[in-house]
Design an enzyme around this catalytic site. Structure first.
Site, PDB file in Angstrom:
ATOM      1  CD  GLU A  31      -5.566  -0.402   1.635  1.00  0.00           C
ATOM      2  OE1 GLU A  31      -5.074   0.082   0.601  1.00  0.00           O
ATOM      3  OE2 GLU A  31      -6.158  -1.496   1.662  1.00  0.00           O
ATOM      4  N   GLY A  32      -0.789   2.102   2.804  1.00  0.00           N
ATOM      5  CA  GLY A  32       0.164   3.197   2.677  1.00  0.00           C
ATOM      6  C   GLY A  32       0.338   3.908   4.004  1.00  0.00           C
TER       7      GLY A  32
END
Length: 606
Positions: A444-445
C-alpha cells in the site's frame, strides 16, 4: 506462542471515554442500529471468535503455509472451517448496505473488527480484508447490473475479491502498467497480462473470486491517464446468478514470502480473460484511489496489531523468566534470580510496545470517525462535506500508514529482544510477529512513498501547509487550558503546545527551502513523516491522559489501576519516545548535499 486476548478495556475506554463514539453514532444517518448495547455485543462476539478460532491458527498457519498445484491454492489446515464460521457469523457485511445483505453499521465498527482479527491472525484477516477494496469499488462505480450481480455474494463473504494492480515491471508507479484490454465486440473485454503480489488472488475458502484489474485499452494514452478498470471473475456468472464457466485467469505461482505465509500472495496470469469495464474508460486509477485512504488506514492497523501482539507475548515472559538480580536490590527473595520485568531496560521495551499500541489505537480510532463522516456524506450526496472529510483523512493517512507500521515493526523486534535467544526460536511465535510485521512498511505504498505523499503532495502541493496548521491548531486548543497545571498533565500539555508551534515553523522552513532545492522534499520527507508521527501521537496521548485524569479525579476504586497505568504510560511516551522527534528535526533540516553530492559511480563496490 502469544495467547491473544482482545484488549476490550482499552477499546471501550477510547470509544466511550475519549472519543464519545455513542454521540458520534447518534448523529450519523442510517446508524440507528449502532447502539451502545449493539456495539458492545459486536465487540464481545468478535473477541470470542478471534481468541478461540483465529488466534490458535496463527502459528500453525505460518508453519504450514499455502500450497499450489495446477493453479489451485490450498490454505493451511483450519482456515477453510474458520472462514465458513466467519461467513456464517455475518462478519463480512458488517458495514455494507442492507440492500445487498449487509448490516449497514458504521465503517469504524468494521475497523474495530479488523483490529481484533488482524492481531489474532493477520494472514487469515487478509482474505476477507482484500474484498473490501473490491466491494467499495463496485459499490461506488459499478453499474446497477454489476452491483446486483456481485455485491450480495461479496457482502455475505460467499465470494471474495482482490485488487490486481502491480506488475513485474512496476510497483507503485502504475503508469507503467502493460496489461491489455481488447474489446470483444459484445460489451466485454479480453484481459491479457500478468499481475504480481496479489494477496488472496487464489484460494480454497470461497467459491468465486472477483478480481478488480487495471489494464489499458488499445487506444489509451500513455501513463496513468490511460488506465481503465475491469471486473474479472474467476468463474463467469450465468444470467440466473449461478456460477458458469471457469474464466481464463489463473494463479501461476505463489510468492515465497518472509512472513504472512498463510496468506496466498499470487502471480496471476490473465489470458484473454473475460472482463467487464467499471467506471469510465481511462479513468480507472481515479476510481481505484477513491477508497485508498481507508485501505491505507487498514494497513496502519497492522502496525497496531503487531505492536499489541508483541506486547501480549513478551509481557508474560518478562514476568515469568528469571535472570540476575535487579540493580536496585533483590526483588524475588524466594528465587535465585529476579524476573526480567524488574530490569529497567526490559521495562523500557515493554512500555515502548504498550505506548505505541495504545497511542496508535487512539490515532486510528480518531481517523475512523472521519471515515464514518466521509461515507455518510457520500450517502447524503453532500459533495462539499465529502471533500472536507476526505481531505482531513488524506492528511492523516500517510502518517498513520507510514509511522505506525514503522513503529509496529520496531515493537515486533522489541518483543523478540525481551525473549533473548528464545525470541529467535520459532516455537515461541515472537519471530513470526517480526516477519509478519515487515511487509506492513512496504505494501500500500512504502514508507518513503507515504512520506513523499505527506510532504510533497499533501503539505506542499495541495494545501501549502494548511493541513499542518489546522491540525496544530487543534493541538494548541487541547493543550492551552492545561498549560498552568501542575504534575504530568501540565508537563505534557506544555510539551504538546511547544511541539505544535515547532511543527508549524518546521513546515514553513521546509516550504521556503523547497522553492530553491527541489531534492529537499525527497531528502527530508522520511524524517518529516516520522517527526509528524511522534508529535501527532503525543497529541493523542495527551487526549487519553486528560480522560484518565478526569476519571481519577472523580474517584472510584474499580478502575483506578487502569487509569493510573494509562497516565504512567503517557508519561513514559512523553519522556522516552517523543524526544526522538528532535533527531528527525535535525536530520530533515540538514543540507541535501550530504545525500546528493556523491557521484553515482562512487556507489560501486570497492
Amino acid at each position: 506462542m502469544p495467547q491473544y486476548k482482545a484488549p476490550l478495556r482499552d477499546v471501550r475506554f477510547l470509544l466511550n471515554e475519549v472519543f464519545d463514539y455513542p454521540a458520534h453514532y447518534a448523529q450519523l444517518p442510517s446508524a440507528e442500529d449502532a447502539t451502545p448495547d449493539m456495539v458492545d455485543a459486536i465487540l464481545e462476539g468478535c473477541a470470542t471468535f478471534c481468541e478461540e478460532v483465529l488466534a490458535p491458527l496463527n502459528l500453525s498457519g505460518d508453519q504450514e503455509g499455502c500450497t499450489i498445484a495446477d493453479g489451485e491454492v490450498t490454505t493451511p489446515k483450519g482456515f477453510k472451517e474458520a472462514y465458513a464460521e466467519y461467513v456464517a457469523g455475518g462478519w463480512q457485511g458488517l458495514s455494507h448496505p442492507k440492500e445487498y445483505g449487509g448490516q449497514e453499521l458504521p465503517m469504524s465498527l468494521n475497523m474495530l473488527k479488523s483490529e481484533m482479527m488482524g492481531t489474532a491472525n493477520w494472514s487469515f484477516t487478509m482474505y476477507p480484508g482484500l474484498s473490501l477494496g473490491c466491494m467499495n469499488t463496485v459499490f461506488q462505480f459499478g453499474s446497477t447490473e454489476q452491483k446486483n450481480t456481485y455485491m450480495p455474494k461479496l457482502v455475505s463473504g460467499e465470494w471474495t475479491g482482490t485488487m490486481c494492480l502491480t506488475e513485474p515491471q512496476c510497483g507503485t508507479d502504475l503508469g507503467q502498467v502493460k496489461t491489455k484490454a481488447e474489446p470483444a465486440g459484445d460489451g466485454t473485454y479480453k484481459i491479457t497480462g500478468t499481475k504480481i503480489f496479489i494477496s488472496a488472488g487464489e484460494h480454497d475458502l470461497a467459491e468465486n473470486i472477483v478480481h478488480i484489474v487495471l489494464a489499458r485499452l488499445p487506444d489509451a494514452p500513455k501513463g496513468t491517464r490511460g488506465i481503465s478498470l475491469f471486473i474479472v471473475p474467476k468463474f463467469l456468472i450465468n444470467a440466473d446468478g449461478s456460477l458458469g464457466a471457469r474464466n481464463t485467469v489463473k494463479a501461476g505461482a505463489l510468492e515465497h514470502k518472509m512472513g504472512i505465509r498463510a496468506s496466498a500472495t499470487c502471480v496471476m496470469n490473465f489470458d484473454d480473460a473475460v472482463g467487464y469495464m467499471i467506471a469510465e474508460p481511462n479513468k480507472g486509477l481515479e476510481a481505484m484511489f477513491t477508497f485508498m485512504n481507508t485501505a491505507r488506514i487498514g494497513t496502519a492497523v497492522q502496525g497496531l496489531a503487531h505492536a499489541e501482539l508483541s506486547y501480549q507475548g513478551s509481557l508474560p515472559y518478562a514476568k515469568e523468566r528469571r535472570s540476575m538480580r535487579a540493580l536496585s536490590g533483590k526483588k524475588d527473595a524466594a528465587h535465585t534470580a529476579d524476573a526480567l520485568i524488574w530490569h529497567a531496560d526490559v521495562r523500557r521495551m515493554l512500555l515502548t510496545q504498550r505506548a505505541v499500541a495504545e497511542g496508535a489505537r487512539s490515532m486510528i480510532y480518531h481517523a475512523a470517525k472521519l471515515a464514518d463522516n466521509m461515507v455518510a456524506a457520500v450517502g447524503m450526496g453532500n459533495q462539499a462535506q465529502y471533500e472536507e472529510f476526505d481531505d482531513r483523512l488524506g492528511f492523516y493517512t500517510p502518517i498513520l500508514k507510514g509511522f505506525i507500521t514503522e513503529m509496529g515493526l520496531e515493537c515486533a523486534n522489541l518483543g523478540m529482544q525481551v525473549f533473548g535467544g528464545h525470541g529467535y526460536i520459532k516455537e515461541h511465535g515472537m519471530e513470526q510477529i517480526a516477519r509478519d510485521a515487515r511487509i506492513s512498511t512496504l505494501y500500500e505504498g512504502t514508507t518513503g512513498i507515504q512520506a513523499l505523499d505527506l510532504l510533497g503532495r499533501k503539505v506542499l502541493l495541495q494545501t501549502r501547509g494548511k493541513c499542518i496548521f489546522n491540525f496544530t491548531n487543534e493541538m494548541i486548543a487541547q493543550a492551552k487550558p492545561h498549560l498552568l497545571s501542575g504534575g504530568p498533565i501540565g508537563t505534557m500539555a506544555r510539551t504538546c503546545f511547544k511541539r505544535a508551534v515547532q511543527w508549524k515553523a518546521l513546515t514553513l522552513r521546509i516550504m521556503l527551502r523547497a522553492n530553491k532545492d527541489r531534492d529537499l522534499v525527497s531528502a527530508a520527507c522520511y524524517d518529516y513523516l516520522m517527526y509528524s508521527g511522534f508529535v501527532m501521537m503525543g497529541h493523542f496521548w495527551l487526549k487519553q491522559a486528560l480522560a484518565a485524569q478526569d476519571k481519577l479525579a472523580r474517584g472510584g476504586k474499580d478502575a483506578k489501576e487502569f487509569y493510573t497505568a494509562k497516565l504512567q504510560t503517557a508519561e513514559f511516551y512523553f519522556e522516552r519516545l517523543l524526544p526522538r522527534a528532535d533527531g528527525h528535526k535535525k536530520s530533515m533540516l540538514s543540507p541535501t548535499s550530504s545525500i546528493m553530492q556523491m557521484d553515482q559511480e562512487h556507489f560501486s563496490f570497492i
